[in-house]
Each structure stands twice: as structure tokens, then as C-alpha cells.
Design a protein around this motif. Structure first.
Motif, PDB file in Angstrom:
ATOM      1  N   MET A 153       5.697 -68.205   4.488  1.00 29.27           N
ATOM      2  CA  MET A 153       7.138 -68.599   4.008  1.00 29.27           C
ATOM      3  C   MET A 153       7.593 -70.026   4.150  1.00 29.27           C
ATOM      4  SD  MET A 153       9.394 -66.279   3.474  1.00 29.27           S
ATOM      5  CE  MET A 153      11.342 -66.727   3.184  1.00 29.27           C
ATOM      6  N   PHE A 154       6.968 -70.779   4.899  1.00 29.12           N
ATOM      7  CA  PHE A 154       7.760 -72.263   5.031  1.00 29.12           C
ATOM      8  C   PHE A 154       6.607 -72.984   3.709  1.00 29.12           C
ATOM      9  CE2 PHE A 154       8.916 -71.367   9.205  1.00 29.12           C
ATOM     10  CZ  PHE A 154      10.182 -71.578   8.867  1.00 29.12           C
ATOM     11  N   MET A 155       7.080 -73.964   3.147  1.00 25.05           N
ATOM     12  CA  MET A 155       6.131 -74.615   2.076  1.00 25.05           C
ATOM     13  C   MET A 155       6.545 -76.052   2.357  1.00 25.05           C
ATOM     14  SD  MET A 155       6.209 -72.793  -1.436  1.00 25.05           S
ATOM     15  CE  MET A 155       5.328 -71.288  -1.824  1.00 25.05           C
ATOM     16  N   ILE A 156       6.146 -76.450   3.487  1.00 28.47           N
ATOM     17  CA  ILE A 156       6.019 -77.999   3.788  1.00 28.47           C
ATOM     18  C   ILE A 156       4.820 -78.632   3.129  1.00 28.47           C
ATOM     19  CG2 ILE A 156       6.403 -79.685   5.671  1.00 28.47           C
ATOM     20  CD1 ILE A 156       8.455 -77.682   6.714  1.00 28.47           C
ATOM     21  N   GLU A 157       4.992 -79.420   2.369  1.00 30.81           N
ATOM     22  CA  GLU A 157       4.137 -80.268   1.638  1.00 30.81           C
ATOM     23  C   GLU A 157       4.021 -81.871   1.841  1.00 30.81           C
ATOM     24  OE1 GLU A 157       3.369 -78.848  -2.153  1.00 30.81           O
ATOM     25  OE2 GLU A 157       4.168 -76.801  -1.965  1.00 30.81           O
ATOM     26  N   PHE A 158       3.555 -82.105   3.078  1.00 30.19           N
ATOM     27  CA  PHE A 158       3.364 -83.747   3.581  1.00 30.19           C
ATOM     28  C   PHE A 158       2.574 -84.514   2.409  1.00 30.19           C
ATOM     29  CE2 PHE A 158       3.886 -81.271   7.661  1.00 30.19           C
ATOM     30  CZ  PHE A 158       5.022 -81.769   7.860  1.00 30.19           C
ATOM     31  N   LYS A 159       1.610 -83.738   1.709  1.00 27.35           N
ATOM     32  CA  LYS A 159       0.542 -84.726   1.018  1.00 27.35           C
ATOM     33  C   LYS A 159       1.353 -84.800  -0.433  1.00 27.35           C
ATOM     34  CE  LYS A 159      -3.220 -83.439   3.365  1.00 27.35           C
ATOM     35  NZ  LYS A 159      -4.673 -82.803   3.175  1.00 27.35           N
ATOM     36  N   ASP A 160       2.576 -84.190  -0.674  1.00 25.57           N
ATOM     37  CA  ASP A 160       3.252 -84.563  -1.975  1.00 25.57           C
ATOM     38  C   ASP A 160       4.128 -85.441  -2.141  1.00 25.57           C
ATOM     39  OD1 ASP A 160       4.222 -83.851  -4.608  1.00 25.57           O
ATOM     40  OD2 ASP A 160       5.231 -82.018  -3.920  1.00 25.57           O
ATOM     41  N   ILE A 161       4.207 -86.530  -3.032  1.00 31.13           N
ATOM     42  CA  ILE A 161       5.370 -87.491  -3.158  1.00 31.13           C
ATOM     43  C   ILE A 161       6.571 -86.962  -3.305  1.00 31.13           C
ATOM     44  CG2 ILE A 161       4.870 -88.266  -5.365  1.00 31.13           C
ATOM     45  CD1 ILE A 161       5.742 -90.360  -2.542  1.00 31.13           C
ATOM     46  N   GLY A 162       6.550 -85.923  -4.137  1.00 32.19           N
ATOM     47  CA  GLY A 162       7.797 -85.169  -4.643  1.00 32.19           C
ATOM     48  C   GLY A 162       8.702 -84.879  -3.399  1.00 32.19           C
ATOM     49  N   TRP A 163       7.594 -83.907  -2.559  1.00 30.59           N
ATOM     50  CA  TRP A 163       8.306 -83.427  -1.320  1.00 30.59           C
ATOM     51  C   TRP A 163       9.168 -84.521  -0.681  1.00 30.59           C
ATOM     52  CZ3 TRP A 163       7.826 -83.791   3.554  1.00 30.59           C
ATOM     53  CH2 TRP A 163       8.559 -82.710   4.617  1.00 30.59           C
ATOM     54  N   TRP A 164       8.382 -85.679  -0.470  1.00 37.45           N
ATOM     55  CA  TRP A 164       9.041 -86.690   0.321  1.00 37.45           C
ATOM     56  C   TRP A 164      10.447 -87.190  -0.180  1.00 37.45           C
ATOM     57  CZ3 TRP A 164       8.115 -87.587   5.288  1.00 37.45           C
ATOM     58  CH2 TRP A 164       6.688 -87.075   5.803  1.00 37.45           C
ATOM     59  N   TYR A 165      10.411 -87.348  -1.445  1.00 36.85           N
ATOM     60  CA  TYR A 165      11.449 -87.694  -2.373  1.00 36.85           C
ATOM     61  C   TYR A 165      12.621 -86.951  -2.192  1.00 36.85           C
ATOM     62  CZ  TYR A 165       9.442 -91.282  -5.545  1.00 36.85           C
ATOM     63  OH  TYR A 165       8.914 -92.486  -5.929  1.00 36.85           O
ATOM     64  N   TRP A 166      12.585 -85.533  -2.018  1.00 37.66           N
ATOM     65  CA  TRP A 166      13.448 -84.412  -1.757  1.00 37.66           C
ATOM     66  C   TRP A 166      14.001 -84.527  -0.346  1.00 37.66           C
ATOM     67  CZ3 TRP A 166      15.646 -83.629  -6.123  1.00 37.66           C
ATOM     68  CH2 TRP A 166      14.978 -83.410  -7.223  1.00 37.66           C
ATOM     69  N   LEU A 167      13.041 -84.738   0.576  1.00 36.01           N
ATOM     70  CA  LEU A 167      13.321 -84.771   1.845  1.00 36.01           C
ATOM     71  C   LEU A 167      14.387 -85.994   2.200  1.00 36.01           C
ATOM     72  CD1 LEU A 167      12.923 -83.883   5.056  1.00 36.01           C
ATOM     73  CD2 LEU A 167      10.959 -85.466   5.309  1.00 36.01           C
ATOM     74  N   VAL A 168      13.885 -87.138   1.686  1.00 41.22           N
ATOM     75  CA  VAL A 168      14.888 -88.309   1.834  1.00 41.22           C
ATOM     76  C   VAL A 168      16.119 -88.055   1.255  1.00 41.22           C
ATOM     77  CG1 VAL A 168      15.399 -90.830   1.426  1.00 41.22           C
ATOM     78  CG2 VAL A 168      12.907 -89.866   2.228  1.00 41.22           C
ATOM     79  N   THR A 169      16.230 -87.412  -0.050  1.00 38.82           N
ATOM     80  CA  THR A 169      17.557 -87.122  -0.787  1.00 38.82           C
ATOM     81  C   THR A 169      18.246 -86.225   0.222  1.00 38.82           C
ATOM     82  OG1 THR A 169      16.216 -87.602  -2.886  1.00 38.82           O
ATOM     83  CG2 THR A 169      18.268 -86.337  -2.927  1.00 38.82           C
ATOM     84  N   ALA A 170      17.753 -84.993   0.589  1.00 38.64           N
ATOM     85  CA  ALA A 170      18.378 -84.155   1.471  1.00 38.64           C
ATOM     86  C   ALA A 170      18.929 -84.624   2.594  1.00 38.64           C
ATOM     87  CB  ALA A 170      17.460 -83.103   1.789  1.00 38.64           C
ATOM     88  N   SER A 171      18.202 -85.691   3.315  1.00 35.31           N
ATOM     89  CA  SER A 171      18.976 -86.371   4.256  1.00 35.31           C
ATOM     90  C   SER A 171      19.967 -87.226   3.982  1.00 35.31           C
ATOM     91  CB  SER A 171      17.871 -87.221   4.945  1.00 35.31           C
ATOM     92  OG  SER A 171      16.730 -86.606   5.288  1.00 35.31           O
ATOM     93  N   LEU A 172      19.878 -87.787   2.775  1.00 37.88           N
ATOM     94  CA  LEU A 172      21.030 -88.757   2.188  1.00 37.88           C
ATOM     95  C   LEU A 172      22.148 -87.888   1.978  1.00 37.88           C
ATOM     96  CD1 LEU A 172      18.997 -91.206   0.242  1.00 37.88           C
ATOM     97  CD2 LEU A 172      20.077 -91.822   2.455  1.00 37.88           C
ATOM     98  N   LEU A 173      21.980 -86.788   1.331  1.00 40.32           N
ATOM     99  CA  LEU A 173      23.394 -85.724   0.934  1.00 40.32           C
ATOM    100  C   LEU A 173      23.596 -85.420   2.370  1.00 40.32           C
ATOM    101  CD1 LEU A 173      21.665 -83.997  -2.025  1.00 40.32           C
ATOM    102  CD2 LEU A 173      23.546 -85.755  -2.085  1.00 40.32           C
ATOM    103  N   THR A 174      22.841 -85.019   3.225  1.00 38.32           N
ATOM    104  CA  THR A 174      23.457 -84.441   4.553  1.00 38.32           C
ATOM    105  C   THR A 174      24.405 -85.714   5.250  1.00 38.32           C
ATOM    106  OG1 THR A 174      21.483 -83.093   4.646  1.00 38.32           O
ATOM    107  CG2 THR A 174      22.954 -83.436   6.805  1.00 38.32           C
TER     108      THR A 174
END
Length: 139
Positions: A1-22
Motif C-alpha cells: 500500500m505504501f510507495m516510499i521510494e527512497f532511491k528515486d530522485i523524483g520522490w525526494w523532490y516531492w518530499l521536500v516540496t510537500a514539506s515546504l508546502l506544509t
């Protein structure tokens, strides 16, 4: 169910973006500007990586950037809740509403627009990779 993709640079971009939006929706509007800046950087990175501005990941990031810019004026900043929640859904569960919306654009689909297509688009399970690849396997 979870799709945490630590090895994908795109995932890291989205993580930082979500944090900034939060950070932004919690009362610090600078978070919105930083999210826009990171999205511009991400868009440039993916244009170089994909070598085409027509590539689906570029279209998704471009539409996401447009949404962030539209929501920037103070009276519209309530809109930032939508990409904030959506981006968290993307990084945790792999469900990207923006990608699903972009997949419905006429040049991204071979199927005629219909209620069935909308249902398949928005209610299918998240897939790894492009949402377009996942729809090809759903009948």
C-alpha cells in the motif's frame, strides 16, 4: 500500500516540496515561494533528464508549477491545501492526482473521453512509474 521510494530522485523532490508546502500552509508563506523555486529546479532537471519537454513527467511538473503559481496571491493561498495534501498522497501512497489529470489531456490518451475513462483514471490503484503505463494494463 505504501510507495516510499527512497532511491528515486523524483520522490525526494516531492518530499521536500510537500514539506515546504506544509511549512507554507502552517503560516509561513515563504514556504510557498521555496516550493515554487524547487519545482522550477525540478522541472529543469527533468527536462534535461528526459530530453523532451513533451515527456509525461515534464507535463505533470509543469501543470503542478502552474497550480502553485496560480495559488500564490494571498487571497488564493487557501488553494495550497490541495497540492499539499496531494503531494503527501503521492510520496506516501504513490497516488498522483495531477498525473491522472494530465493523463486525460487529449494528446496523452488514445481512448475516447468517457465516464468509464474518468472512473478508471481516478479510482485505479497507484502504480510504480508512469500512471500511463499502469492504465495500459487495466481493461
Amino acid at each position: 500500500m505504501f510507495m516510499i521510494e527512497f532511491k528515486d530522485i523524483g520522490w525526494w523532490y516531492w518530499l521536500v516540496t510537500a514539506s515546504l508546502l506544509t511549512f507554507g500552509v502552517s503560516g509561513e508563506p515563504i514556504g510557498f515561494m521555496l516550493a515554487i523555486g524547487l519545482t522550477v529546479f525540478q522541472l529543469i532537471h527533468f527536462v534535461i533528464r528526459e530530453r523532451s519537454i513533451k515527456a509525461f513527467p515534464i507535463q505533470v511538473r509543469f501543470c503542478y508549477l502552474i497550480l502553485l503559481i496560480i495559488a500564490l496571491p494571498e487571497p488564493l493561498q487557501l488553494i495550497y491545501w490541495v497540492p499539499t495534501i496531494g503531494t503527501w498522497a503521492q510520496i506516501i501512497f504513490g497516488y498522483c492526482t495531477m498525473a491522472r489529470c494530465v493523463s486525460l489531456l487529449p494528446w496523452n490518451r488514445s481512448e475516447q473521453f468517457s465516464l468509464s475513462l474518468l472512473k478508471k483514471t481516478f479510482f485505479s490503484r497507484p502504480v510504480r512509474g508512469s500512471v500511463q503505463q499502469g492504465f495500459a494494463t487495466i481493461k
